[in-house]
Design a protein around this motif. Sequence first.
Motif, PDB file in Angstrom:
ATOM      1  N   ALA A  83     118.556 -13.975 114.983  1.00 51.98           N
ATOM      2  CA  ALA A  83     119.168 -12.730 114.531  1.00 51.98           C
ATOM      3  C   ALA A  83     118.178 -11.821 113.822  1.00 51.98           C
ATOM      4  CB  ALA A  83     120.348 -13.036 113.604  1.00 51.98           C
ATOM      5  N   SER A  84     117.122 -12.399 113.232  1.00 49.47           N
ATOM      6  CA  SER A  84     116.231 -11.555 112.440  1.00 49.47           C
ATOM      7  C   SER A  84     114.793 -11.531 112.956  1.00 49.47           C
ATOM      8  CB  SER A  84     116.226 -12.040 110.983  1.00 49.47           C
ATOM      9  OG  SER A  84     115.675 -13.340 110.899  1.00 49.47           O
ATOM     10  N   ALA A  85     114.418 -12.403 113.863  1.00 48.48           N
ATOM     11  CA  ALA A  85     113.026 -12.476 114.308  1.00 48.48           C
ATOM     12  C   ALA A  85     112.686 -11.320 115.242  1.00 48.48           C
ATOM     13  CB  ALA A  85     112.771 -13.798 115.016  1.00 48.48           C
ATOM     14  N   VAL A  86     111.571 -10.653 114.976  1.00 42.59           N
ATOM     15  CA  VAL A  86     111.067  -9.569 115.836  1.00 42.59           C
ATOM     16  C   VAL A  86     109.541  -9.627 115.860  1.00 42.59           C
ATOM     17  CG1 VAL A  86     113.015  -7.991 115.470  1.00 42.59           C
ATOM     18  CG2 VAL A  86     111.038  -7.878 113.960  1.00 42.59           C
ATOM     19  N   ILE A  87     108.979  -9.072 116.922  1.00 41.07           N
ATOM     20  CA  ILE A  87     107.525  -8.907 117.052  1.00 41.07           C
ATOM     21  C   ILE A  87     107.232  -7.416 116.957  1.00 41.07           C
ATOM     22  CG2 ILE A  87     105.557  -9.126 118.616  1.00 41.07           C
ATOM     23  CD1 ILE A  87     106.397 -11.817 117.820  1.00 41.07           C
ATOM     24  N   THR A  88     106.251  -7.054 116.143  1.00 38.50           N
ATOM     25  CA  THR A  88     105.820  -5.653 116.036  1.00 38.50           C
ATOM     26  C   THR A  88     104.304  -5.603 116.090  1.00 38.50           C
ATOM     27  OG1 THR A  88     105.670  -5.728 113.628  1.00 38.50           O
ATOM     28  CG2 THR A  88     107.783  -5.063 114.552  1.00 38.50           C
ATOM     29  N   PRO A  89     103.748  -4.487 116.516  1.00 41.87           N
ATOM     30  CA  PRO A  89     102.284  -4.359 116.439  1.00 41.87           C
ATOM     31  C   PRO A  89     101.853  -4.346 114.973  1.00 41.87           C
ATOM     32  CG  PRO A  89     103.233  -2.605 117.783  1.00 41.87           C
ATOM     33  CD  PRO A  89     104.370  -3.330 117.142  1.00 41.87           C
ATOM     34  N   ALA A  90     100.735  -4.952 114.690  1.00 44.44           N
ATOM     35  CA  ALA A  90     100.226  -4.952 113.317  1.00 44.44           C
ATOM     36  C   ALA A  90      99.817  -3.533 112.946  1.00 44.44           C
ATOM     37  CB  ALA A  90      99.034  -5.892 113.194  1.00 44.44           C
ATOM     38  N   THR A  98      96.490  -7.459 117.781  1.00 53.17           N
ATOM     39  CA  THR A  98      97.184  -8.322 116.828  1.00 53.17           C
ATOM     40  C   THR A  98      98.591  -7.807 116.590  1.00 53.17           C
ATOM     41  OG1 THR A  98      95.106  -8.871 115.753  1.00 53.17           O
ATOM     42  CG2 THR A  98      97.093  -9.269 114.489  1.00 53.17           C
ATOM     43  N   HIS A  99      99.550  -8.724 116.551  1.00 54.66           N
ATOM     44  CA  HIS A  99     100.947  -8.389 116.297  1.00 54.66           C
ATOM     45  C   HIS A  99     101.441  -9.161 115.088  1.00 54.66           C
ATOM     46  CE1 HIS A  99     100.649  -6.732 120.294  1.00 54.66           C
ATOM     47  NE2 HIS A  99     101.849  -6.215 120.168  1.00 54.66           N
ATOM     48  N   LEU A 100     102.629  -8.806 114.630  1.00 59.05           N
ATOM     49  CA  LEU A 100     103.254  -9.503 113.516  1.00 59.05           C
ATOM     50  C   LEU A 100     104.560 -10.117 113.975  1.00 59.05           C
ATOM     51  CD1 LEU A 100     102.912  -6.967 110.554  1.00 59.05           C
ATOM     52  CD2 LEU A 100     101.515  -8.960 111.011  1.00 59.05           C
ATOM     53  N   LEU A 101     104.807 -11.334 113.552  1.00 57.32           N
ATOM     54  CA  LEU A 101     106.123 -11.946 113.686  1.00 57.32           C
ATOM     55  C   LEU A 101     106.805 -11.733 112.348  1.00 57.32           C
ATOM     56  CD1 LEU A 101     108.298 -13.809 114.925  1.00 57.32           C
ATOM     57  CD2 LEU A 101     107.025 -15.727 113.948  1.00 57.32           C
ATOM     58  N   LEU A 119     100.761 -14.525 122.025  1.00 61.93           N
ATOM     59  CA  LEU A 119     101.963 -13.739 122.316  1.00 61.93           C
ATOM     60  C   LEU A 119     102.843 -14.324 123.423  1.00 61.93           C
ATOM     61  CD1 LEU A 119     100.724 -10.071 121.830  1.00 61.93           C
ATOM     62  CD2 LEU A 119     102.130 -11.472 120.314  1.00 61.93           C
ATOM     63  N   PRO A 120     102.310 -14.965 124.470  1.00 67.39           N
ATOM     64  CA  PRO A 120     103.209 -15.538 125.484  1.00 67.39           C
ATOM     65  C   PRO A 120     104.178 -16.586 124.925  1.00 67.39           C
ATOM     66  CG  PRO A 120     100.999 -15.368 126.372  1.00 67.39           C
ATOM     67  CD  PRO A 120     100.919 -15.015 124.913  1.00 67.39           C
ATOM     68  N   LEU A 121     103.848 -17.210 123.817  1.00 71.67           N
ATOM     69  CA  LEU A 121     104.762 -18.181 123.210  1.00 71.67           C
ATOM     70  C   LEU A 121     105.983 -17.505 122.589  1.00 71.67           C
ATOM     71  CD1 LEU A 121     102.171 -20.457 121.373  1.00 71.67           C
ATOM     72  CD2 LEU A 121     103.426 -20.986 123.462  1.00 71.67           C
ATOM     73  N   PHE A 122     105.932 -16.199 122.418  1.00 70.75           N
ATOM     74  CA  PHE A 122     106.986 -15.478 121.730  1.00 70.75           C
ATOM     75  C   PHE A 122     107.778 -14.571 122.683  1.00 70.75           C
ATOM     76  CE2 PHE A 122     103.874 -16.751 118.680  1.00 70.75           C
ATOM     77  CZ  PHE A 122     104.626 -17.207 117.616  1.00 70.75           C
ATOM     78  N   PRO A 126     112.475 -10.560 120.402  1.00 71.86           N
ATOM     79  CA  PRO A 126     112.493  -9.129 120.756  1.00 71.86           C
ATOM     80  C   PRO A 126     111.284  -8.381 120.193  1.00 71.86           C
ATOM     81  CG  PRO A 126     114.518  -9.762 119.586  1.00 71.86           C
ATOM     82  CD  PRO A 126     113.620 -10.951 119.591  1.00 71.86           C
ATOM     83  N   TYR A 127     110.813  -7.409 120.986  1.00 74.26           N
ATOM     84  CA  TYR A 127     109.691  -6.559 120.590  1.00 74.26           C
ATOM     85  C   TYR A 127     110.269  -5.282 120.005  1.00 74.26           C
ATOM     86  CZ  TYR A 127     105.362  -3.901 120.852  1.00 74.26           C
ATOM     87  OH  TYR A 127     104.262  -3.157 120.545  1.00 74.26           O
ATOM     88  N   VAL A 128     109.760  -4.869 118.858  1.00 80.55           N
ATOM     89  CA  VAL A 128     110.259  -3.673 118.183  1.00 80.55           C
ATOM     90  C   VAL A 128     109.073  -2.782 117.866  1.00 80.55           C
ATOM     91  CG1 VAL A 128     111.452  -2.805 116.127  1.00 80.55           C
ATOM     92  CG2 VAL A 128     112.183  -4.941 117.167  1.00 80.55           C
ATOM     93  N   GLU A 129     109.170  -1.515 118.190  1.00 80.06           N
ATOM     94  CA  GLU A 129     108.131  -0.558 117.810  1.00 80.06           C
ATOM     95  C   GLU A 129     108.185  -0.340 116.306  1.00 80.06           C
ATOM     96  OE1 GLU A 129     105.687   0.925 119.451  1.00 80.06           O
ATOM     97  OE2 GLU A 129     106.240  -0.133 121.286  1.00 80.06           O
ATOM     98  N   PRO A 130     107.040  -0.125 115.690  1.00 83.21           N
ATOM     99  CA  PRO A 130     107.053   0.071 114.230  1.00 83.21           C
ATOM    100  C   PRO A 130     107.750   1.373 113.861  1.00 83.21           C
ATOM    101  CG  PRO A 130     104.855   0.427 115.112  1.00 83.21           C
ATOM    102  CD  PRO A 130     105.708  -0.048 116.249  1.00 83.21           C
ATOM    103  N   THR A 131     108.428   1.327 112.733  1.00 79.51           N
ATOM    104  CA  THR A 131     109.092   2.528 112.229  1.00 79.51           C
ATOM    105  C   THR A 131     108.119   3.315 111.377  1.00 79.51           C
ATOM    106  OG1 THR A 131     109.874   1.332 110.299  1.00 79.51           O
ATOM    107  CG2 THR A 131     111.331   1.382 112.227  1.00 79.51           C
TER     108      THR A 131
END
Length: 179
Positions: A83-90, A98-101, A119-122, A126-131
Amino acid sequence: MPSPPTSGPVGRTAAALLRRLRPRGAQEQRAAVPRPRLALDLDDCRQERERWQRHADSYERELSLVARERAHLLAWLAALHPASAVITPAPDGGTDGTHLLRLVAGERQLSWRLPPADLPLFAHVPYVEPTGTPSPGDGRRSPDQAAHIRRHTRLLALEGSLFTAPVERRPPPVRPGDR
């Protein structure tokens, strides 16, 4: 350029002065260290360098295995918090990818840096663009984050021990020859 006179009183005086001005023991030092000794020392140094290189290579392999295991554990943690996990660009990832979990655990946002190779492990995250607003965590190691994870782990372990029924102990089985 004319050579210095070597005969006569002037030449003998010049030769004596040159002998006096030359550093003492320079020729003796060169003769004292035989050439084969230097070659042996060079071989010893090369062998020592190769030994340390093997240690460094071994360390690098071990570090790669640990980093890969970390990535697998983070992927598992993200699967436990869908429900809360997302990937965003660092934010400072630049061109290295590099990205952030990011995920929420124990009512707090946690984040970890992910290199592009992991990244293929993730793919399940969901991938989210940074706000436009910066997020509280940027994936850097934080003593607060580590302390929160330790507290949350203790809380989950305590909760698990409180809400599970104790396992009933059975007496050991009786064997025919034991009576």
